[in-house]
Write a protein that holds these residues in place. Structure first.
Motif: not given
Length: 330
Positions: A306-330
């Protein structure tokens, strides 16, 4: 170069089959131009990769690798779709943090806190988050039905404290129904939360981090054909899920603001879905899920669409976010 992504599914709880369904949807919709996905089943007996011919290959839990035809495969990230334990209560999050593999859900402390309904409510109350009146029990505690009803009133809800998907929950209308409801909840968990009945419109609110920003997705109104949003209503079609919810603009803004506050107060990452009931005109927090269902028919994917975000976009976004900023980097 494509990244190897382990899609974690299964788990140790009653939600095993639901998690398998979520994981298979991620496997279906993941961007294969960017990622090579591997379906990894998490069971009490063993962890294993399932290939496209349904052959299984045991995961080496020392470093979360798998041997396929003599080649050792390692992973750039783990996509966590395990509902319940060990995927939603912090155990897998802590494991992956220790071996330094990024994973898509929130960090281990936030997972453990939000999975424990009692602790989550107790943490949010000082921040002014409205909740039901509640009464806590641990297995072995003396049970005083009169004291419980004096605290929460009738009707009330008896819930397993650390269980999802409406397992171990009962609506109690009469005093004599209380003890059987407590026994039912103890089949799922050794801790119980008993809550006052909140009368009003129930809504489910997805909050995610998308393109680096915490956003609230379109709200879903829950209209159960049963007495409450139980397992049958949630998974067997005995409810209507209306997105966007039939709320006034004022009420929409109220619950969006509250859901975002909950997400940020708890320092969440990735996906979340929190539940609220409008009681006396105000949204009251019920619980928060950090690994919500991801089938095409599930609430959060429908909200994203409904927000205009496809499942592929939804999944890609969360994968890239965790790779680019892993928990131990904070």
């Amino acid at each position: 170069m494509k990244k190897n992504i382990a899609i974690l599914m299964g788990g140790y709880s009653s939600e095993f089959d639901i998690s398998i369904n979520s994981g298979n949807v991620v496997y279906k919709h993941i961007d294969r131009d960017k990622y090579t996905p591997y379906r990894v089943h998490i069971t009490k007996e063993r962890w294993f990769y399932v290939d496209d011919s349904d052959a299984t290959h045991t995961i080496d839990r020392n470093d979360f690798s798998v041997l396929i035809d003599g080649e050792k495969i390692t992973f750039d990230a783990a996509f966590n779709t395990v509902h319940g334990t060990p995927g939603e209560d912090g155990l897998l999050q802590a494991y992956f943090r220790l071996i330094r593999i990024p994973q898509t859900s929130c960090d281990y402390y936030q997972a453990a806190l939000s999975f424990n309904k009692r602790d989550c409510i107790s943490t949010l109350k000082p921040y002014g988050i409205p909740t039901a009146s509640n009464y806590f029990l641990n297995q072995g505690d003396p049970i005083d039905p009169e004291a419980i009803i004096n605290t929460v009133g009738l009707p009330c809800f008896v819930k397993a404290n650390k269980a999802g998907s409406s397992y171990g929950i009962s609506k109690v209308k009469k005093l004599q129904e209380l003890l059987p409801a407590i026994e039912h909840a103890y089949k799922e968990d050794d801790e119980i939360i008993i809550e006052s009945f909140l009368s009003g419109t129930e809504v489910s609110v997805g909050v995610i981090n998308f393109n680096g920003e915490d956003i609230v997705l379109p709200i879903t109104e829950i209209v159960s054909h049963n007495e409450f949003f139980d397992y049958e209503a949630k998974y067997l079609g005995q409810s209507e899920e209306i997105t966007p919810a039939r709320l006034s603009e004022e009420d929409t803004e109220k619950v969006k603001k509250l859901a975002l506050k909950v997400y940020q107060t708890l320092k969440m990452k990735g996906f979340s879905r929190s539940e609220y009931i409008f009681h006396n005109g105000e949204p009251h927090f019920l619980e928060l899920n950090t690994n919500p269902g991801l089938s095409e028919a599930s609430i959060l994917p429908q909200q994203a669409l409904k927000a205009g975000i496809s499942l592929q976009e939804l999944f890609t976004n969360v994968i890239e976010a965790c790779i680019n900023k892993p928990a131990w980097s904070e």
